[in-house]
Design a protein around this motif. Structure first.
Motif, mmCIF file in Angstrom:
data_model
loop_
_atom_site.group_PDB
_atom_site.id
_atom_site.type_symbol
_atom_site.label_atom_id
_atom_site.label_comp_id
_atom_site.label_asym_id
_atom_site.label_seq_id
_atom_site.Cartn_x
_atom_site.Cartn_y
_atom_site.Cartn_z
ATOM 1 N N ARG A 111 0.839 -1.093 0.085
ATOM 2 C CA ARG A 111 -0.197 0.159 0.358
ATOM 3 C C ARG A 111 0.576 0.762 0.145
ATOM 4 N NH1 ARG A 111 -3.158 3.560 -1.583
ATOM 5 N NH2 ARG A 111 -2.069 2.993 -2.710
ATOM 6 N N LEU A 112 2.084 1.461 0.460
ATOM 7 C CA LEU A 112 3.242 2.199 0.831
ATOM 8 C C LEU A 112 3.475 2.919 -0.207
ATOM 9 C CD1 LEU A 112 3.373 3.049 4.678
ATOM 10 C CD2 LEU A 112 1.127 3.978 3.417
ATOM 11 N N GLU A 113 4.329 1.836 -1.236
ATOM 12 C CA GLU A 113 5.004 1.917 -2.048
ATOM 13 C C GLU A 113 4.946 3.470 -2.696
ATOM 14 O OE1 GLU A 113 6.636 -0.336 -6.485
ATOM 15 O OE2 GLU A 113 4.637 -0.212 -5.543
ATOM 16 N N ASN A 114 6.147 3.974 -2.942
ATOM 17 C CA ASN A 114 5.606 5.517 -3.848
ATOM 18 C C ASN A 114 5.315 6.609 -3.058
ATOM 19 O OD1 ASN A 114 6.692 6.795 -5.626
ATOM 20 N ND2 ASN A 114 5.400 6.920 -7.106
ATOM 21 N N SER A 115 5.092 6.146 -1.720
ATOM 22 C CA SER A 115 3.705 6.911 -0.752
ATOM 23 C C SER A 115 2.051 6.679 -1.573
ATOM 24 C CB SER A 115 4.337 8.068 -0.874
ATOM 25 O OG SER A 115 5.160 8.169 -0.616
ATOM 26 N N GLY A 116 2.058 5.828 -1.695
ATOM 27 C CA GLY A 116 0.915 4.783 -2.321
ATOM 28 C C GLY A 116 0.289 6.050 -3.463
ATOM 29 N N GLN A 117 1.224 6.445 -4.038
ATOM 30 C CA GLN A 117 0.963 6.883 -5.411
ATOM 31 C C GLN A 117 1.251 5.776 -6.749
ATOM 32 O OE1 GLN A 117 1.442 11.012 -4.500
ATOM 33 N NE2 GLN A 117 3.568 9.965 -4.354
ATOM 34 N N ALA A 118 0.899 4.552 -6.545
ATOM 35 C CA ALA A 118 1.328 3.210 -7.791
ATOM 36 C C ALA A 118 0.298 2.673 -8.320
ATOM 37 C CB ALA A 118 2.923 2.193 -7.581
ATOM 38 N N CYS A 119 -0.288 2.673 -9.629
ATOM 39 C CA CYS A 119 -1.492 2.285 -10.746
ATOM 40 C C CYS A 119 -1.794 0.476 -9.912
ATOM 41 C CB CYS A 119 -1.451 2.516 -11.715
ATOM 42 S SG CYS A 119 0.454 1.526 -12.596
ATOM 43 N N ASN A 120 -0.930 -0.013 -9.009
ATOM 44 C CA ASN A 120 -1.042 -0.924 -8.295
ATOM 45 C C ASN A 120 -0.873 -1.715 -7.805
ATOM 46 O OD1 ASN A 120 1.964 -0.614 -9.198
ATOM 47 N ND2 ASN A 120 2.706 -2.973 -9.203
ATOM 48 N N GLY A 121 -0.684 -0.697 -6.845
ATOM 49 C CA GLY A 121 -0.870 -0.775 -5.477
ATOM 50 C C GLY A 121 -1.737 -1.085 -4.769
ATOM 51 N N SER A 122 -1.665 -2.117 -3.535
ATOM 52 C CA SER A 122 -2.566 -2.779 -3.089
ATOM 53 C C SER A 122 -3.592 -1.922 -2.215
ATOM 54 C CB SER A 122 -1.958 -4.054 -1.907
ATOM 55 O OG SER A 122 -0.828 -4.477 -2.438
ATOM 56 N N LYS A 123 -5.066 -1.219 -2.359
ATOM 57 C CA LYS A 123 -5.452 -0.474 -2.720
ATOM 58 C C LYS A 123 -6.542 -0.928 -1.371
ATOM 59 C CE LYS A 123 -4.077 2.965 -6.157
ATOM 60 N NZ LYS A 123 -3.213 1.671 -7.137
ATOM 61 N N ARG A 124 -6.596 -2.448 -2.840
ATOM 62 C CA ARG A 124 -8.332 -2.697 -1.550
ATOM 63 C C ARG A 124 -7.444 -4.040 -1.103
ATOM 64 N NH1 ARG A 124 -12.095 -4.435 -5.362
ATOM 65 N NH2 ARG A 124 -10.589 -4.433 -7.179
ATOM 66 N N ILE A 168 1.383 -13.902 -6.293
ATOM 67 C CA ILE A 168 1.184 -14.576 -5.303
ATOM 68 C C ILE A 168 1.984 -14.769 -4.010
ATOM 69 C CG2 ILE A 168 0.048 -17.238 -4.555
ATOM 70 C CD1 ILE A 168 -0.893 -17.817 -7.134
ATOM 71 N N ASN A 169 1.577 -15.114 -3.185
ATOM 72 C CA ASN A 169 2.440 -14.799 -1.740
ATOM 73 C C ASN A 169 3.633 -13.448 -2.066
ATOM 74 O OD1 ASN A 169 1.299 -16.562 -0.221
ATOM 75 N ND2 ASN A 169 2.028 -17.835 -0.658
ATOM 76 N N GLU A 170 3.749 -12.967 -2.640
ATOM 77 C CA GLU A 170 4.418 -11.208 -3.064
ATOM 78 C C GLU A 170 4.312 -10.411 -3.393
ATOM 79 O OE1 GLU A 170 8.491 -11.851 -6.448
ATOM 80 O OE2 GLU A 170 6.703 -12.538 -7.156
ATOM 81 N N VAL A 171 5.486 -9.831 -2.824
ATOM 82 C CA VAL A 171 4.884 -8.297 -2.608
ATOM 83 C C VAL A 171 6.491 -7.389 -4.084
ATOM 84 C CG1 VAL A 171 4.292 -5.950 -2.319
ATOM 85 C CG2 VAL A 171 3.246 -7.418 -1.311
ATOM 86 N N GLY A 172 6.040 -6.551 -4.290
ATOM 87 C CA GLY A 172 7.124 -5.480 -5.598
ATOM 88 C C GLY A 172 8.079 -6.596 -6.396
ATOM 89 N N GLY A 173 6.948 -7.504 -6.903
ATOM 90 C CA GLY A 173 7.392 -9.322 -7.653
ATOM 91 C C GLY A 173 7.594 -8.250 -9.345
ATOM 92 N N GLU A 174 7.712 -7.299 -9.499
ATOM 93 C CA GLU A 174 7.337 -7.053 -11.384
ATOM 94 C C GLU A 174 8.790 -6.824 -11.151
ATOM 95 O OE1 GLU A 174 6.431 -5.187 -8.526
ATOM 96 O OE2 GLU A 174 4.143 -5.038 -8.861
ATOM 97 N N ALA A 175 9.307 -7.182 -12.109
ATOM 98 C CA ALA A 175 10.856 -7.811 -13.107
ATOM 99 C C ALA A 175 10.842 -7.763 -14.278
ATOM 100 C CB ALA A 175 10.974 -9.024 -12.721
ATOM 101 N N ALA A 176 12.178 -6.882 -15.209
ATOM 102 C CA ALA A 176 12.352 -6.129 -16.500
ATOM 103 C C ALA A 176 11.944 -7.553 -17.783
ATOM 104 C CB ALA A 176 13.380 -5.939 -16.956
#
Length: 456
Positions: A257-270, A414-422
């Motif tokens: 939720r707080l990645e980039n101070s909550g300003q990420a389109c793919n942030g966990s909002k719900r 699944i069971n991962e936050v910040g899993g984005e990669a190139a």
């Protein structure tokens, strides 16, 4: 909009102003990009393009601290996260440099009629990229990297609050040795962007931004039969099906939720939590969110900085106040921000009748829901008009995969936050847009998949 401006969101100080491009300068930019394309795509080998992208990656690494400082100044990202953004850019440019020849190799098509047939991937031409303020370098990397490797050329319109990021990027491509016109920055207005899209020399447009901006760009592009990739908003779920480690799940939810101070389109909002663990999770999640205090983004230990601008702060404050007036409850936070420093907020008892149920909350605000079954969780998750990404937490992988299969989104972790990669494709469905960036699929958007058939 009469200028591009750097306003430090932490202090409100106006640091610099840059003039809008003239119409003549816009025409010169497109002309330069078109001229470069005709040489770049036809006489420069994929290997040569890849070597130049390698140099772009090196320059990002060499200028890491300088580039990160620009991000902090322009949009308030905590310095450690800003440095991490630059590191991700290095990965992206290296990824396309290392894989471009493989991705762009001819693809054979078996033909029962004999002879041979194959697909040859070729560039389309000049592309316009319209980029947002929340990830000033990363958003550009995932658009420019694959398309320059392919042989397209780039006209880049950055967010009006990120002019120094824009200029720093243009300098990097020039210093790396790209030909004049291969990557051109323009300080354009929305009206000038519409003219660029309409220009017959421009073959496609990629936008990352709001639904409204995406709809406007898609309308213009459609009218002129131009290919479009849109990465728009999101209201991603963080779905806790079950866990043996509630503290660990809470830690991941806070990070999501707080990645980039909550300003990420793919942030966990719900945040959706099964009823048997909901109460304990909520108490610990609210406590952890409340302990995270906004701080000076230049502090290396800062986990949460200011929101990006006074407009962003006013919008989020209005959304939270409206939610409370409509009957939502703030488990933590909910008070008026100090300047652009917005206290982490956890809302509960949000119902479909409330605005907050349907909106994207772009900042450190989470909405927690209690669910009693997989079916209820999936129905709630899919009730959003957005469909970008989601995170599913479960010790039962089969269950997690079953739920992931039912979610109407473009990405599930699944069971991962910040899993984005190139190497992993990024993009959504529904009102989160269409098309993909990153990975093999990111280089396959603005491409002519030309069929060549040789008779047997």
């Amino acid at each position: 909009m009469s200028h591009y401006q750097v306003v430090n969101p932490a202090t409100g100080e106006n640091l610099a102003t840059y003039p809008i491009a003239t119409d003549e300068q816009i025409q010169q930019a497109v002309t330069s990009a078109d001229k470069a394309y005709r040489q770049w795509s036809r006489t420069t080998s994929v290997a040569k393009r890849a070597a130049l992208l390698k140099r772009v990656a090196q320059l990002h690494a060499e200028r890491r601290d300088e580039l990160a400082a620009i991000i902090v100044k322009e949009m308030g990202k905590p310095i450690a996260q800003a440095q991490g953004e630059i590191d991700f850019c290095v990965d992206i440019y290296n990824y396309y440099a290392d894989n471009a020849e493989t991705f762009l190799a001819d693809e054979s098509i078996p033909s029962p009629a004999g002879g041979k047939a194959f697909i040859r991937r070729q560039a389309l031409g000049v592309l316009i990229g319209i980029m947002p303020w929340n990830f000033p370098f990363y958003q550009v990397a995932r658009f420019a990297g694959p398309n320059l490797a392919l042989g397209n050329t780039i006209v880049l319109k950055h967010a009006p609050q990120c002019p120094e990021s824009a200029l720093a990027l243009e300098s990097i491509f020039n210093d790396a040795g790209f030909p004049e016109g291969a990557y051109v920055n323009v300080f354009a207005t929305n009206e000038q962007v519409a003219d660029i899209i309409a220009d017959p020399r421009v073959q496609g447009v990629s936008l990352t931004g709001s639904e409204r901006a995406g709809a406007a760009v898609a309308e213009t592009a459609g009218r002129h039969l131009k290919k479009v990739v849109l990465e728009l908003g999101g209201s991603d779920v963080f779905l806790v099906l079950d866990t043996d480690d509630i503290d660990g799940a809470v830690e991941m939810a806070v990070a999501g939720r707080l990645e980039n101070s909550g300003q990420a389109c793919n942030g966990s909002k719900r945040i959706l939590v099964m009823d048997d663990i909901h109460d304990e999770f909520l108490e610990k999640f609210a406590a952890a969110m409340g302990k995270t205090k906004p701080a000076d983004p230049t502090d290396e230990d800062a986990a949460l900085g200011p929101l990006s601008s006074s407009n962003a702060t006013a919008t989020l404050e209005r959304q939270v106040m409206t939610a409370l007036e409509q009957g939502a409850v703030a488990k933590v936070g909910g008070e008026n921000p100090e300047g652009n420093f917005f206290a982490p907020t956890v809302l509960t008892q949000v119902t479909p009748e409330m605005d907050a149920y349907h909106e994207e909350l772009f900042g450190p605000v989470a909405v927690v829901y209690k669910v009693s079954s997989e079916d209820e969780a999936v129905e709630l998750a899919n009730s959003s008009s957005f469909g970008l990404g989601s995170i599913v937490i479960s010790r039962d992988q089969e269950k997690a995969l079953r739920v992931a299969d039912r979610l109407e989104v473009g990405m599930v972790f699944i069971n991962e936050v910040g899993g984005e990669a190139a190497e992993l494709p990024f993009g959504g469905v529904k009102r989160s847009g269409f098309g993909r960036e990153l990975g093999r699929f990111g280089i396959d958007e603005f491409v002519n998949k030309k069929l060549i058939r040789v008779k047997g």
